[in-house]
Design an enzyme around this catalytic site. Structure first.
Site, PDB file in Angstrom:
ATOM      1  N   GLU A 150      53.330  73.158  34.025  1.00 30.40           N
ATOM      2  CA  GLU A 150      53.294  74.183  33.110  1.00 30.40           C
ATOM      3  C   GLU A 150      53.436  75.487  33.556  1.00 30.40           C
ATOM      4  O   GLU A 150      53.023  76.570  33.568  1.00 30.40           O
ATOM      5  CB  GLU A 150      51.452  74.338  32.983  1.00 30.40           C
ATOM      6  N   ASN A 191      56.491  69.150  34.455  1.00 25.70           N
ATOM      7  CA  ASN A 191      55.271  68.380  33.452  1.00 25.70           C
ATOM      8  C   ASN A 191      54.832  69.539  32.740  1.00 25.70           C
ATOM      9  O   ASN A 191      54.507  70.904  33.147  1.00 25.70           O
ATOM     10  CB  ASN A 191      54.390  68.018  34.180  1.00 25.70           C
ATOM     11  N   HIS A 227      48.220  66.250  24.882  1.00 30.19           N
ATOM     12  CA  HIS A 227      46.936  66.462  24.390  1.00 30.19           C
ATOM     13  C   HIS A 227      46.760  66.960  23.212  1.00 30.19           C
ATOM     14  O   HIS A 227      47.083  68.035  22.749  1.00 30.19           O
ATOM     15  CB  HIS A 227      46.195  67.765  25.417  1.00 30.19           C
ATOM     16  N   GLU A 255      49.874  62.749  29.898  1.00 25.93           N
ATOM     17  CA  GLU A 255      48.278  62.977  29.977  1.00 25.93           C
ATOM     18  C   GLU A 255      47.785  62.861  28.453  1.00 25.93           C
ATOM     19  O   GLU A 255      47.216  63.544  27.832  1.00 25.93           O
ATOM     20  CB  GLU A 255      48.232  64.475  30.298  1.00 25.93           C
ATOM     21  N   ASP A 257      45.849  62.146  25.414  1.00 30.44           N
ATOM     22  CA  ASP A 257      44.678  62.050  24.745  1.00 30.44           C
ATOM     23  C   ASP A 257      44.650  62.550  23.417  1.00 30.44           C
ATOM     24  O   ASP A 257      45.386  63.411  23.090  1.00 30.44           O
ATOM     25  CB  ASP A 257      43.515  62.573  25.619  1.00 30.44           C
TER      26      ASP A 257
HETATM   27  O1  G3I Z   1      33.822  68.096  41.115  1.00 31.72           O
HETATM   28  C1  G3I Z   1      32.975  69.405  40.844  1.00 31.72           C
HETATM   29  C2  G3I Z   1      31.608  69.262  40.801  1.00 31.72           C
HETATM   30  O2  G3I Z   1      31.358  69.017  42.414  1.00 31.72           O
HETATM   31  C3  G3I Z   1      30.967  70.743  40.470  1.00 31.72           C
HETATM   32  O3  G3I Z   1      29.617  70.724  40.503  1.00 31.72           O
HETATM   33  C4  G3I Z   1      31.374  71.060  39.087  1.00 31.72           C
HETATM   34  C5  G3I Z   1      30.802  72.305  38.518  1.00 31.72           C
HETATM   35  O4  G3I Z   1      31.747  72.998  37.776  1.00 31.72           O
HETATM   36  O5  G3I Z   1      33.001  70.995  39.019  1.00 31.72           O
HETATM   37  C6  G3I Z   1      33.422  69.857  39.477  1.00 31.72           C
HETATM   38  O6  G3I Z   1      34.766  70.024  39.357  1.00 31.72           O
HETATM   39  C7  G3I Z   1      35.474  70.368  38.353  1.00 31.72           C
HETATM   40  C8  G3I Z   1      36.394  68.970  37.928  1.00 31.72           C
HETATM   41  O7  G3I Z   1      37.187  69.143  36.881  1.00 31.72           O
HETATM   42  C9  G3I Z   1      35.818  67.499  38.049  1.00 31.72           C
HETATM   43  O8  G3I Z   1      35.108  67.422  37.149  1.00 31.72           O
HETATM   44  C10 G3I Z   1      36.180  71.480  38.063  1.00 31.72           C
HETATM   45  O9  G3I Z   1      35.120  72.331  37.872  1.00 31.72           O
HETATM   46  C11 G3I Z   1      36.940  71.520  36.608  1.00 31.72           C
HETATM   47  O10 G3I Z   1      37.627  72.753  36.799  1.00 31.72           O
HETATM   48  C12 G3I Z   1      37.830  70.308  36.703  1.00 31.72           C
HETATM   49  O11 G3I Z   1      38.666  70.316  35.470  1.00 31.72           O
HETATM   50  C13 G3I Z   1      39.844  69.646  35.597  1.00 31.72           C
HETATM   51  C14 G3I Z   1      41.006  70.494  35.050  1.00 31.72           C
HETATM   52  O12 G3I Z   1      42.328  69.716  34.856  1.00 31.72           O
HETATM   53  C15 G3I Z   1      41.072  71.483  36.081  1.00 31.72           C
HETATM   54  O13 G3I Z   1      41.851  71.204  37.165  1.00 31.72           O
HETATM   55  C16 G3I Z   1      39.739  68.414  34.666  1.00 31.72           C
HETATM   56  O14 G3I Z   1      38.966  67.638  35.450  1.00 31.72           O
HETATM   57  C17 G3I Z   1      41.214  67.736  34.564  1.00 31.72           C
HETATM   58  O15 G3I Z   1      41.033  66.836  33.404  1.00 31.72           O
HETATM   59  C18 G3I Z   1      42.047  68.861  34.075  1.00 31.72           C
HETATM   60  O16 G3I Z   1      43.474  68.385  33.940  1.00 31.72           O
HETATM   61  C19 G3I Z   1      44.348  69.039  33.647  1.00 31.72           C
HETATM   62  C20 G3I Z   1      45.551  68.652  34.254  1.00 31.72           C
HETATM   63  O17 G3I Z   1      45.250  68.634  35.628  1.00 31.72           O
HETATM   64  C21 G3I Z   1      46.948  69.592  33.852  1.00 31.72           C
HETATM   65  N1  G3I Z   1      47.268  69.433  32.457  1.00 31.72           N
HETATM   66  C22 G3I Z   1      45.946  69.640  31.547  1.00 31.72           C
HETATM   67  C23 G3I Z   1      44.987  68.820  31.986  1.00 31.72           C
HETATM   68  C24 G3I Z   1      43.517  69.027  31.024  1.00 31.72           C
HETATM   69  O18 G3I Z   1      43.160  70.283  31.322  1.00 31.72           O
END
Ligand code: G3I
Length: 343
Positions: A150, A191, A227, A255, A257
């Site tokens: 990004e 990406n 997405h 990615e 969906d």
């Molecule tokens: O695991 C912790 C948990 O312990 C905690 O209690 C909770 C509270 O907020 O957070 C949890 O972590 C979260 C994690 O996902 C696992 O669920 C983070 O807050 C959350 O920010 C994180 O979001 C991820 C996001 O990227 C940011 O890194 C999403 O799962 C993931 O699907 C998303 O993926 C991105 C790609 O990396 C890049 N392209 C877009 C895509 C979708 O946004």
């Protein structure tokens, strides 16, 4: 493209003697030269048998959804924590799945201890150390990396980010060179999202990749996140992938969906299925499309619910792990696909 199956893939519809024939899966219908992957949650992979069984029967590749992000790998300066990433990668390898590494440099995933007030030299050195340490650790175990994620804004120019402000535009080429030094055999991808169809942003990405390649930067592939929203197809996805391939790089859907505006209806599920099928067809139409990856495979753990209020049901399986029309549409596409002629 041939219709050969990959090593370790079962013959579709054939089960061990004495058992009922197994239904074909995405994994065993996919052409051998295209990986089919899913973003995964390592904790579910390790602990939830139903999640693991579906993941391993339909997908021959995985992308750790979060486990390889920098703040998780290095929560404090100089202290690495490889627990989650090691476990996930070993599980995948034990199940015959290739691993796609996501992601080394992403403005949205920088540890809080990295400070923009640091000097250019210090910022550059910390970024290089992160890229080289991570790629070196998984050398030979991760077949491809999203080196930069990004880096573009909607207008196709470089995104304003800590890295652009602190290091200038050369951070992109540097990151690719560092990753290549650390693992010369890994496929290195740039990406982004919103680039799977023709758009201003896709035009900007095209120019950037062309320039990087002209400078001899080891960019091997372009990842199209995809997405998408049910009912809204990207503008000429196939033509767009083809123009990138003509630059001499591989392409990948990284990615995918397709979110649905809730509530779900039969019609919306069919729109969703058409879009999944459309993107698979676009990938298979390009001889250098190396992988087709969905961002989560079950609605039970998709990121959409928490990030897009009012939307959901974006995956191939529902929350009870029942296959949806979208998965049937992919199976149908794989059974009936037309082999493309190399361009
Ligand atoms: O695991 C912790 C948990 O312990 C905690 O209690 C909770 C509270 O907020 O957070 C949890 O972590 C979260 C994690 O996902 C696992 O669920 C983070 O807050 C959350 O920010 C994180 O979001 C991820 C996001 O990227 C940011 O890194 C999403 O799962 C993931 O699907 C998303 O993926 C991105 C790609 O990396 C890049 N392209 C877009 C895509 C979708 O946004």
């Amino acid at each position: 493209m041939s219709g050969e199956r990959g090593v370790g893939q079962a013959e579709p519809g054939v089960a061990a003697s004495g058992q009922a024939p197994a239904a074909p899966t995405l994994r065993n219908l996919m052409p051998a030269n295209v990986r089919i992957g899913a973003a995964v949650d390592g904790r579910l992979y390790a602990a939830d048998a139903r999640y693991r069984d579906t993941l391993t029967s339909d997908f021959n590749a995985v992308t750790p959804e979060n486990a390889l992000k920098w703040p998780i790998l290095q929560p404090e300066p100089g202290r690495y924590d490889w627990t989650a990433s090691d476990e996930l990668i070993e599980l995948a390898r034990a199940n015959g799945q290739a691993v796609y590494g996501h992601t080394l440099v992403w403005h949205s995933s920088v540890p809080s201890w990295v400070s923009e007030s640091w000097s250019r030299e210090r910022l550059r050195s910390v970024l290089r150390e992160h890229v080289q340490t991570t790629v070196t650790r998984y050398r030979g175990k991760i077949w491809a990396w999203d080196v930069v994620n990004e880096v573009l804004a909607e207008d196709g120019k470089l995104r304003d980010s800590i890295w652009l402000r602190g290091l200038g535009p050369t951070y992109i080429a540097d990151a690719f060179r560092w990753a290549h030094e650390a693992d010369p055999d890994a496929r290195l991808f740039i990406n982004d999202y919103g680039v799977e169809g023709r758009s201003r942003k896709a035009d900007g990405l095209f120019k950037l990749v062309r320039e990087l390649r002209a400078q001899g930067v080891p960019v091997h592939g372009v990842g199209f996140q995809a997405h998408l929203r049910a009912g809204t197809a990207p503008n000429d996805a196939t033509g767009n992938l083809r123009r990138f391939a003509a630059l001499g790089v591989s392409v990948a859907i990284t990615e995918l969906d397709v979110r649905i505006a809730l509530p779900v209806s039969t019609e919306k599920l069919l729109d969703q299925a058409l879009l999944y099928q459309h993107m698979l067809r676009a990938c298979l139409a390009v001889p250098t499309c190396e992988s087709f990856t969905v961002w989560g495979f079950t609605d039970a753990s998709s990121w959409i619910t928490s990030h897009y209020p009012g939307y959901g049901a974006a995956c191939l399986y529902d929350s009870d792990m029942k296959p949806k029309p979208a998965r049937d549409a992919l199976l149908h596409e794989l059974r009936t696909r037309v082999t493309p002629t190399p361009s």
